[in-house]
Motif scaffolding. Structure first.
Motif, mmCIF file in Angstrom:
data_model
loop_
_atom_site.group_PDB
_atom_site.id
_atom_site.type_symbol
_atom_site.label_atom_id
_atom_site.label_comp_id
_atom_site.label_asym_id
_atom_site.label_seq_id
_atom_site.Cartn_x
_atom_site.Cartn_y
_atom_site.Cartn_z
ATOM 1 N N UNK A 96 0.831 -1.202 0.000
ATOM 2 C CA UNK A 96 0.000 0.000 0.000
ATOM 3 C C UNK A 96 0.872 1.260 0.000
ATOM 4 N N UNK A 97 0.243 2.361 -0.430
ATOM 5 C CA UNK A 97 0.955 3.631 -0.409
ATOM 6 C C UNK A 97 1.355 3.948 1.030
ATOM 7 N N UNK A 98 2.623 4.328 1.213
ATOM 8 C CA UNK A 98 3.093 4.459 2.599
ATOM 9 C C UNK A 98 4.129 5.566 2.727
ATOM 10 N N UNK A 137 1.985 -10.541 3.929
ATOM 11 C CA UNK A 137 2.435 -9.154 3.763
ATOM 12 C C UNK A 137 2.352 -8.763 2.293
ATOM 13 N N UNK A 138 2.317 -7.459 2.005
ATOM 14 C CA UNK A 138 2.284 -7.018 0.603
ATOM 15 C C UNK A 138 3.535 -7.439 -0.175
ATOM 16 N N UNK A 151 -0.827 -10.263 -4.902
ATOM 17 C CA UNK A 151 -2.178 -10.250 -5.498
ATOM 18 C C UNK A 151 -3.190 -9.612 -4.559
ATOM 19 N N UNK A 152 -3.086 -9.991 -3.297
ATOM 20 C CA UNK A 152 -4.024 -9.483 -2.293
ATOM 21 C C UNK A 152 -4.016 -7.959 -2.224
ATOM 22 N N UNK A 153 -2.864 -7.386 -2.497
ATOM 23 C CA UNK A 153 -2.690 -5.948 -2.283
ATOM 24 C C UNK A 153 -2.785 -5.146 -3.566
ATOM 25 N N UNK A 154 -2.770 -5.790 -4.734
ATOM 26 C CA UNK A 154 -2.737 -5.062 -5.999
ATOM 27 C C UNK A 154 -4.036 -4.300 -6.257
#
Lengths: 80, 372
Positions: free
Chosen positions: B300-302, B361-362, B367-370
């Protein structure tokens, strides 16, 4: 000279590090001797704080041991 | 017939014992694996006033042992949920939800309002804090603690005949080296173990209040549910213990009790994403690794805010209400969370357990985070 037997009971993290919670040691006559023998056998115990009880009574200084004495090694537990 | 008839009938308890229970007040510190069963039985027994102190929120991984909570409670404050549940269930006693953590600022005043304390916490900082406060205030407390398949139980600072009573520092004078103690959230545990130990804590509390039975005075009980063995150990007050305890409430407030699991709230990656999805505008993801550390992360954007520069960069996250910290393994983010929970005490600061090494984790589960 006969080798007197001491019974070791270990709890928590100490038992886990030693991979046993119940065994005998021979030829030891006080709790400092038991501590040294255990550290020699299981160096990973060095970083672990633990209390010692002899025959189910907590001790706070070196204590002489009779044959057949039970020495318990008691690390603190924090989980809840 | 009232709801206490079966215990009033118990020899040695009677109406007198029941009155003692109803006039008693108990503070339960920690509404987790030990606190949940203890609270249920204290409330069922009719303790007049029960304080429930816990600043933590319910997470999914709590539910195998924290039996006051269900799926629908995840994300809610444990102290509030527990107090509401018990009030609805019985309604004849006072249940006070205290949704924050014990610290050396609030401990003396809080504990002072109760007759007896149950230490149901999961970290050494809180255990020494409770011990010292109870010694200063002359309050008995019942301590429970667990490690894997083993439980430890003792009554401290109490002797029915007024003889010298042991406290926790007679057993362990100073806190252990915290680094070697497994993380509160990482050690596996079956729910029944804290269930048994917490229930024992309630039993000891009832015995002390009713003055019925033989409590674990100057005695520690160890129970192993794997081997079904138990061990009773006699302890004695040490002459040097009193020197380790602050001499006054003022000295207590200045003492550093150090690192504590309770001061750090942790989430899994999945739970952290849940927090973000509920409040995307008020939530910020923060990478506390040093600049240039691999793997680099797109989503994610961080923000990048390394542990070593945390204090200088605190301004950049002040406008967010929810702060999600991560690193490689979860260790540095926990230290960062501990620091930020102090300087940003009004914010929800979380450390993500397992860090980028975690399978969800990303970095490992792209895939989970895309999509998000």
């Amino acid at each position: 000279m006969d080798k007197q037997k001491i019974k070791i009971r270990a709890f928590g993290l100490i038992a886990e590090k030693m991979e046993t919670d119940d065994f005998d040691l021979e030829g030891l006559h006080d709790t400092d001797g038991v501590r040294m023998a255990l550290l020699g056998k299981f160096p990973s115990l060095e970083k672990i704080d633990f209390a010692i009880a002899v025959d189910k009574e907590l001790i706070d200084k070196n204590t002489s041991l009779k044959s057949g004495a039970e020495v318990a090694l008691l690390p603190p537990f924090s989980g809840g | 017939m009232d709801r206490f008839q079966r215990q009033i009938n118990l020899r040695g308890l009677g109406v007198d014992g029941q009155n003692k229970l109803q006039n008693a007040s108990v503070l339960v510190v920690g509404a987790g694996g030990l606190g949940c069963p203890a609270l249920q039985y204290l409330a069922a027994a009719g303790i007049g006033k029960i304080g429930i102190l816990d600043g933590d929120r319910v997470t999914l991984s709590n539910l195998n042992r924290q039996v006051l909570f269900g799926r629908a409670d995840t994300g809610k404050l444990k102290a509030v949920v527990a107090a509401e549940f018990l009030t609805k269930k019985y309604g004849d006693s006072t249940y006070i939800g205290l949704p924050y953590f014990l610290d050396n600022e609030n401990a003396i005043e809080l504990i002072g309002q109760y007759d007896l304390v149950l230490d149901c916490t999961d970290n050494f900082a809180s255990r020494y804090l409770i011990n010292d406060a109870c010694v200063l205030l002359n309050k008995p407390f019942v301590q429970g603690a667990i490690f894997r398949d083993e439980g430890q139980l003792a009554v401290f600072n109490y002797h029915p005949n007024g003889e010298p009573a042991c406290n926790y520092r007679d057993l362990y004078p100073t806190p252990p080296n915290q680094e070697i103690i497994p993380d509160c959230n990482e050690t596996g545990v079956l729910g029944v173990l804290p269930g048994i130990i917490g229930t024992y804590q309630a039993s000891e509390a009832v015995k002390i209040i009713c003055k019925r039975g033989i409590p674990l005075v100057n005695t520690v009980m160890l129970i192993n549910i794997f081997s079904n063995s138990s061990y009773l150990l006699t302890i004695r007050p040490r002459p040097t213990t009193s020197q380790l305890i602050p001499s006054s409430p003022e000295a207590f407030k200045k003492k550093d009790y150090g690192w504590s699991c309770a001061s750090v709230k942790s989430l899994s990656w999945e739970e952290a994403r849940g927090v973000y999805e509920q409040q995307p505008k008020n939530t910020v993801w923060v990478d506390v690794r040093e600049r240039g550390e691999k793997p680099e992360l797109d989503r994610p954007q961080h923000l990048l805010m390394s542990l070593s520069e945390l204090d200088q960069q605190i301004e950049s996250i002040k406008n967010f209400s929810h702060i999600l910290l991560f690193c490689k393994s979860g260790l540095r983010s926990r230290i960062a969370a501990e620091k930020l929970s102090v300087s940003l005490s009004k914010k929800e600061v979380y450390s993500i357990t397992g860090g980028l090494d975690d399978v969800h984790s990303p970095a490992n589960s792209k895939k989970l985070w895309q999509k998000k």
